[in-house]
Design an enzyme around this catalytic site. Structure first.
Site, short mmCIF file in Angstrom:
data_model
loop_
_atom_site.label_atom_id
_atom_site.label_comp_id
_atom_site.label_asym_id
_atom_site.label_seq_id
_atom_site.Cartn_x
_atom_site.Cartn_y
_atom_site.Cartn_z
N GLY A 248 37.71 45.31 38.43
CA GLY A 248 37.20 46.28 39.42
C GLY A 248 36.05 47.13 38.87
N ASP B 258 39.55 42.33 27.40
CA ASP B 258 40.93 42.40 27.90
C ASP B 258 41.62 41.08 27.59
OD1 ASP B 258 43.32 42.73 29.60
OD2 ASP B 258 42.17 44.31 30.60
N ASP C 39 41.16 43.32 21.03
CA ASP C 39 41.72 44.67 21.21
C ASP C 39 40.60 45.68 21.47
OD1 ASP C 39 43.04 47.05 21.14
OD2 ASP C 39 43.66 46.92 19.03
N ASP D 48 39.32 51.90 31.11
CA ASP D 48 40.41 52.22 32.05
C ASP D 48 41.75 51.79 31.45
OD1 ASP D 48 41.57 52.97 34.46
OD2 ASP D 48 41.14 51.07 35.46
N LYS E 43 44.83 59.48 30.70
CA LYS E 43 46.12 59.62 31.38
C LYS E 43 46.70 60.98 31.01
CE LYS E 43 50.37 57.19 32.24
NZ LYS E 43 50.40 57.89 33.53
N1 SAM Z 1 39.63 48.71 35.35
C1 SAM Z 1 40.41 47.53 35.73
C2 SAM Z 1 39.97 47.13 37.11
O1 SAM Z 1 39.25 47.90 37.76
O2 SAM Z 1 40.31 46.03 37.55
C3 SAM Z 1 41.90 47.78 35.67
C4 SAM Z 1 42.36 48.05 34.26
S1 SAM Z 1 44.09 48.16 34.08
C5 SAM Z 1 44.47 49.73 34.69
C6 SAM Z 1 44.27 48.33 32.35
C7 SAM Z 1 43.92 47.09 31.57
O3 SAM Z 1 43.89 47.44 30.19
C8 SAM Z 1 44.94 45.96 31.69
O4 SAM Z 1 44.30 44.82 32.22
C9 SAM Z 1 45.41 45.71 30.25
O5 SAM Z 1 45.55 44.34 29.95
C10 SAM Z 1 44.27 46.31 29.45
N2 SAM Z 1 44.62 46.74 28.09
C11 SAM Z 1 45.70 47.44 27.66
N3 SAM Z 1 45.63 47.66 26.33
C12 SAM Z 1 44.46 47.09 25.91
C13 SAM Z 1 43.82 47.00 24.66
N4 SAM Z 1 44.35 47.51 23.54
N5 SAM Z 1 42.64 46.35 24.61
C14 SAM Z 1 42.08 45.82 25.70
N6 SAM Z 1 42.64 45.88 26.92
C15 SAM Z 1 43.82 46.51 27.02
#
Ligand code: SAM
Length: 349
Positions: free
Chosen positions: A219, A235, A255, A271, A300
C-alpha cells in the site's frame, strides 16, 4: 471566548489534555484541561481573558500531535426553531470571519448530526453574509461551529493557516482500487499533512528513489510508485504482482531493522508494527547517518502514558540530531487513518 476546544480521535482525550496543558504551562496561559472519555474532544478552560487566543498564537497547529482540529470560543444554547437569529446575536461579540465550517465530533452522535449540519449550512451562510458577519477573505479568522446537538453548539474561531486543513481534521481521500491495501491512505494522508501541495512536484518527484521498510503487500509502495519513484521494498512477505509488474520495485526479503542502502535515497517510509523506540531508532540512524533525506515512519503507541512516551522519543531524536550538528525538521501527528499509532515525518534541512 475563553475556551479552547480540541477535536481528537475517540479514546485519545487524555493525550490531548496532557499535550495542551504542557504547552499552556510553557506559554504561561493559566487554565485547566478537561475531557470525558470517548467524547472525541477536550477543552482547555482559560482563567484569563484572551488566554485561548494567546495559546493559539503561541502554538503551531501543525506541531500538535493529538488534536485534529481546534477553535477558541464558547458554547451557545440553541432554540428548537430560528437558531440563526440566536447565532447572529451571539456572533455580535465575534470579529467578521473569512470562512465558515460546520463541524461535529467524531462520535456516533456526531455522525448523526452531520446530516443536520449539511442542511443547515446553506441558510446559515446566507444569513451570515447578509448580516456582514462573513466575507470571503482567507486572512480573516475561520468561523468553526462544532455542533454537539441540534441545541448546543461551540461557536469557535481559528486562523485558516493555523488549524486543520480539512473540516474536523478528517481528510476525504478516495481509496484507489488498484492499491494493494487500505493502509495506502495513511501515507497519502501523511503527504497531505506534512508536505505543502505546491512542493509535491519537487519533494515527491519521479526522479527520486525510496525505500519502504515492512512494505508487503504494498500500500505504501503503491504511493511511491504512483509518484514515479524507484522503490526498494523490504519485507519477507509477498508484494502485490501489480506493483512488481511496474518495473519500478525491487523486492528484498531481508530484515528492515538491519538493512541499509548502498547509496543514499530520497525517501524512507516504514510501517513495521514494532516497539515505538525501535522505529524511532530507525529514524535516528536513517536520517542521522544520511541514508535518506525525508522519512515517514509510524510509531505504535504504548498502552499507557501515550503522550509522554511520544514526547520522550521525539525529544531523544532532537537531541541526537543536535549532537550530530545536523538540522532536521521533525513533525508528528495522529492522522485520521492512524489507530493506536502516530505518524512521524522527518526531513533533513
Ligand atoms: N505498509 C504496508 C502496506 O501499505 O501494504 C503494510 C505493512 S504491515 C502493517 C507491516 C509489515 O511489516 C508486514 O508485512 C511484516 O511482514 C513487515 N515486517 C515486520 N517486521 C519486519 C522486519 N523486521 N523487517 C521487514 N519487514 C518487517
Amino acid at each position: 471566548m475563553n475556551t479552547l476546544l480540541l477535536h481528537c480521535r475517540p479514546g485519545f482525550e487524555g493525550e490531548v489534555c496532557a499535550e495542551i496543558a504542557e504547552h499552556a504551562a510553557r506559554l504561561e496561559v493559566a487554565g485547566y484541561a478537561k475531557s470525558k472519555p470517548s467524547s472525541a474532544h477536550a477543552e482547555f478552560i482559560c482563567s484569563e481573558d484572551g488566554g485561548a487566543q494567546r495559546l493559539m498564537q503561541g502554538l503551531k497547529f501543525s506541531r500538535l500531535i493529538f488534536p485534529r482540529q481546534w477553535a477558541r470560543g464558547g458554547y451557545v444554547q440553541l432554540p428548537e426553531t430560528d437558531r440563526i437569529s440566536v447565532l447572529l446575536a451571539s456572533l455580535a461579540a465575534y470579529p467578521v470571519c473569512g470562512s465558515l465550517w460546520l463541524e461535529v465530533l467524531d462520535t456516533n452522535d456526531g455522525k448523526e448530526l452531520s446530516n443536520f449540519c449539511k442542511k443547515f449550512e446553506a441558510p446559515l451562510r446566507k444569513a451570515l453574509m447578509g448580516a456582514g458577519r462573513l466575507v470571503e477573505d482567507t486572512s480573516k479568522p475561520r468561523l468553526l461551529l462544532t455542533f454537539k446537538s441540534g441545541r448546543e453548539v461551540f461557536l469557535g474561531l481559528a486562523e485558516a493557516n493555523n488549524s486543520a486543513i480539512w473540516p474536523m481534521g478528517i481528510p476525504r481521500l478516495k481509496f484507489p482500487r488498484e492499491a494493494p491495501s487500505r493502509s495506502t491512505l495513511k501515507l497519502e494522508e501523511a503527504w497531505h499533512t506534512f508536505i505543502p501541495r505546491e512542493q509535491w512536484d519537487t519533494r515527491l518527484s519521479d526522479e527520486m528513489t525510496g525505500v519502504d521498510l515492512g512494505a508487503a503487500p504494498g500500500g505504501w509502495t503503491y504511493q511511491l510508485v504512483k509518484r514515479g519513484m524507484l522503490v526498494t521494498a523490504i519485507d519477507n512477505g509477498p508484494m502485490a504482482e501489480s506493483l512488481m509488474d511496474t518495473g519500478l520495485v525491487q523486492h528484498l526479503m531481508v530484515d528492515g531493522f538491519t538493512w541499509k542502502p548502498k547509496q543514499p535515497v530520497d525517501w524512507m517510509v516504514c510501517d513495521i508494527v514494532e516497539k515505538p523506540a525501535r522505529n524511532a531508532a530507525l529514524l535516528e540512524s536513517w536520517i542521522g547517518e544520511g541514508h535518506c533525506r525525508e522519512a515517514v515512519v509510524n510509531l505504535k503507541l504504548p498502552m499507557k502514558q501515550r503522550y509522554a512516551e511520544v514526547r520522550r522519543l521525539l525529544l531523544r531524536l532532537e537531541e541526537s540530531f543536535a549532537a550530530r550538528k545536523i538540522r532536521v525538521s521533525i513533525a508528528c501527528k495522529q492522522l485520521y487513518h492512524d489507530r493506536e499509532e502516530v505518524t512521524c515525518h522527518l526531513r533533513r534541512l
